[in-house]
Design an enzyme around this catalytic site. Structure first.
Site, short mmCIF file in Angstrom:
data_model
loop_
_atom_site.label_atom_id
_atom_site.label_comp_id
_atom_site.label_asym_id
_atom_site.label_seq_id
_atom_site.Cartn_x
_atom_site.Cartn_y
_atom_site.Cartn_z
CG MET A 122 12.42 39.12 6.08
SD MET A 122 12.18 37.71 7.21
CE MET A 122 12.82 36.37 6.20
CB THR A 123 18.85 40.10 4.88
OG1 THR A 123 18.47 38.83 5.39
CG2 THR A 123 20.28 40.41 5.31
CD GLU A 150 13.02 31.22 5.54
OE1 GLU A 150 14.10 31.67 5.11
OE2 GLU A 150 12.17 31.93 6.13
#
Length: 384
Positions: free
Chosen positions: A128-129, A245
């Site tokens: 994602m990052t 998460e």
């Protein structure tokens, strides 16, 4: 008095986890920290011992165990043995990537990937990052453009846990430039796909053995069968799975705080200063009393959150509370424990020193403390 939530089956499983860690992880952990990479043999052994892939359905080769208390046991034993770099990879596999495939995958995708994930043969990461995008997922710039019955993926990701080992990477990409919250979709990129490359293993402050990397995607062609979930629903898919998460991080944090406290209790009543154990000084006793109280009070909240997750009732705001509070507590406890160890607390041969460097990232990844407070605050305002 703190009352634990584990039953006899969980404690029997704890014995299995302890035996596995002492045989397959602890003897090699120092070497892995030095070379910045966990041996893949430990993953395969974890699969054989039933340490990973717990929730993989039986039809795909897993035990089909959805009770999160078993994962809780693994986190506690990882913390107790100070093998948290390895635990981070396991947590990513069991608490993040396997649920994505199980929940969103087609029957064909599940059959293709889940059996290997359950045995440790396939290691999965989630990307994602990006270099310019952290907690703001709507700022993602990686793109996936449809070309006939394929997608062309372009972009860069960074700080990717298991980035070197990963055989599969779940990638968040922008499929509709102007679609707002419906702009993102998820894709699975497999090892060896042309145009998919990995950068160097990133040098981190802590979690030295855990492979974290930069990933690049240059004109990566993906078949339609590698789209995960629904096109344009990527952001929603991500948001729906963040509570688990974040609880995973919270469980790791409270387990690590308790482990640090217990190492310190043993140390202060063995170490002497001015002719007496340092545990007999009032300042030490007060510090221990404060830490134990905070740990026990917090653990009750986490235990209840785990039971809520089992029932499908854990909310995003509750997970955010668990995540920010436990990770901040972990840092406070570990810092105080280093102080009580004195100079030895700064030596990497002592587990408290490894805990000190490993704990710092906890308030950052999975959503920073500040983002967690914003999520909680928005929920408070929404209910007004």
């Amino acid at each position: 008095m703190h009352r634990r939530i584990f039953e006899d089956d969980h404690e029997a499983y704890r014995d299995t986890v302890r035996e596995y860690l002492m045989r397959e992880v602890v003897p090699y952990y120092g070497e892995w920290e030095t070379k910045h990479l966990v041996d893949r043999a430990a993953w395969l052994a974890a699969g054989k011992s039933g340490i990973i892939g717990l929730a993989v359905p039986t039809e795909y080769g897993g035990p089909g165990e959805s009770d999160y208390r078993y994962r809780y046991v693994v986190a506690e034993e990882i913390a107790r043995t100070s093998t948290t770099s390895f635990g981070l990879g396991l947590g990513l596999q069991d608490d993040v990537t396997i649920p994505y495939i199980s929940d969103l995958g087609t029957a064909e995708q599940k059959q293709r990937w889940l059996p290997g994930m359950a045995t440790g043969e396939l290691i999965c990461a989630i990307a994602m990052t990006e270099p310019g995008t952290g907690s703001d997922l709507q700022g993602i710039k990686t793109t996936a453009v449809r070309d006939g019955d394929e997608w062309i993926l372009n972009g860069q990701k960074t700080f990717i846990t298991s980035g070197i080992h990963a055989d599969l990477v779940i990638v968040a990409a922008r499929t509709e430039p102007e679609a707002g919250s419906q702009a993102l979709s998820l894709f699975v990129v497999e090892r060896g796909t042309e145009g998919f490359t990995r950068g160097r293993t990133l040098e981190k402050v802590g979690f030295a053995a855990q492979d974290t990397a930069e990933l690049s995607f240059l004109n990566v062609r993906l078949p339609e069968t590698n789209l995960l979930g629904t096109e344009g629903r990527g952001l929603m898919h991500l948001m729906e799975r963040l509570p688990r998460e974040r609880l995973s991080i919270a469980v790791s944090a409270i387990a690590s705080a308790r482990a640090a406290y217990e190492w310190t209790v043993s140390y202060v009543f063995e170490r002497k200063a001015f002719g007496q154990p340092i545990g007999d000084f009032q300042n030490t006793r007060f510090a221990l009393a404060e830490m134990l109280t905070e740990i026990n009070v917090t653990q009750n909240y986490i235990d209840n959150a785990v039971l809520a997750l089992n029932q499908g009732e854990l909310t995003a705001a509750e997970a955010a509370q668990a995540k920010w509070w436990t990770t901040e507590l972990q840092q406070r406890v570990v810092n105080r424990c280093v102080q009580l160890h004195g100079g030895y607390g700064y030596m990497m041969e002592y587990p408290i020193a490894r805990a000190y460097v490993d704990s710092r990232i906890q308030t950052i990844y999975g959503g920073t403390t500040e983002i967690m407070k914003e999520i909680i605050g928005r929920e408070i305002a929404r209910q007004r």
